[in-house]
Design an enzyme around this catalytic site. Sequence first.
Site, short mmCIF file in Angstrom:
data_model
loop_
_atom_site.label_atom_id
_atom_site.label_comp_id
_atom_site.label_asym_id
_atom_site.label_seq_id
_atom_site.Cartn_x
_atom_site.Cartn_y
_atom_site.Cartn_z
N LEU A 199 2.47 -5.54 -0.02
CA LEU A 199 3.47 -4.54 0.36
C LEU A 199 4.77 -5.29 0.61
O LEU A 199 4.78 -6.30 1.32
CB LEU A 199 3.06 -3.81 1.65
CG LEU A 199 2.30 -2.49 1.54
CD1 LEU A 199 1.99 -1.96 2.94
CD2 LEU A 199 3.07 -1.46 0.75
N ASP A 200 5.87 -4.81 0.03
CA ASP A 200 7.16 -5.47 0.25
C ASP A 200 7.49 -5.50 1.74
O ASP A 200 7.06 -4.63 2.50
CB ASP A 200 8.26 -4.72 -0.50
CG ASP A 200 8.12 -4.84 -2.00
OD1 ASP A 200 7.64 -5.89 -2.47
OD2 ASP A 200 8.48 -3.88 -2.71
N PRO A 201 8.26 -6.51 2.18
CA PRO A 201 8.57 -6.62 3.61
C PRO A 201 9.17 -5.36 4.23
O PRO A 201 8.84 -5.02 5.36
CB PRO A 201 9.57 -7.79 3.64
CG PRO A 201 9.19 -8.64 2.47
CD PRO A 201 8.77 -7.66 1.41
#
Length: 279
Positions: free
Chosen positions: A37-39
Amino acid sequence: MNGIFLVNKKAGLTSHDIVYQIRKKFNIKKVGHTGTLDPFATGLLIILVGKATKLAFLFDELDKQYDGTIVLGKSYDTDDTTGEVINEAPVSFTEDDLKAILNRIVPTYKQIPPSYSAIKKAGVKAYEAARSGKPLDLPAREVSIYNFTYQINKQTIDFSTHVSKGTYIRSIARDIGLGLNTFGALSVLNRTNIDAYSQNMSKTVEDTELPDLIDHALLFEGVKKIVLNDYLIKLVKNGVVLDERQTTLNEPFIVQDEMGNYIAYYVPDNQQYKLKYLF
C-alpha cells in the site's frame, strides 16, 4: 507463531514500516506482507509471520476493493497528489462524460502502470528510473474493474471500486482525468477488502495482539485433504514428489498424517504433485 495478521495501515507509513513494527512488537524474525500500500494510502494490509511468509502465493491472484478520491485539473509525476505537479488544465464535464469513460474501462481495459511503481523492466524498477529523470516506457496490461461507483463533487470524484490483481488505482485516476479532457490524480486511497478479508476485521499495529493471529492452517480450510501413512509422511517432510499412487486429484491438496495433523500443501505438476508448503 505461523499465520497472518490483518493490519489497518495508517497514512504516512510504508508497508515495510508495518512489517518492522510487527517484527519488533512480537519479536518475530520472519515477517512479510502480501501487497504494498502506498505510504499515503490507508486500509487493509495482510502481514505474514513465521513459516507463513512463504504463503504469499495464496494471495497473488486475489481481487481487491478500494475507496478513494480523484482530484481533477492537475497531473502529478506520481499520479497521486504526493508528487510534483507537471500539468494543469481546466475542468468541465458532465456526468454523461464520466459514464462514457467508465464504459471504456469497465469491465476490462489496457492499463499503463504509473511511472512511479515497483514494476521492473530489464531489471530496473520503474520508480528508480523515474527518480533519475528517465522514466521507463511501461507496456499496457489488461486489468479488470468489476465495479466502480462514484459521487461527483465539482473538481473531485469520490469512488468505490472492485478490481483485479495488478490494477493500479492511480492509473485509473489518471485515465479518468485524461478521458474528461483534463488531468486526474489520486488524493485519497483506502483498501477495504482483499477477497474475503475485510478492513473491518483488521486492527492498527498498536491494537493488534497475539490472539488476532490467524493460524496458517486456517488459510487452507476449503482445500481437499488426503491422509498418508507414517512412512510416506517422512518422505513428504523431505519434499518427495507424489503421483497417482497417492492420489488422482487434479487440484491442490493438504497432506495429513493418520492423526489428522496438517503436514504439507501440494500442487499438481505435470501429472505429479510437488511440495509447495510444509506446516
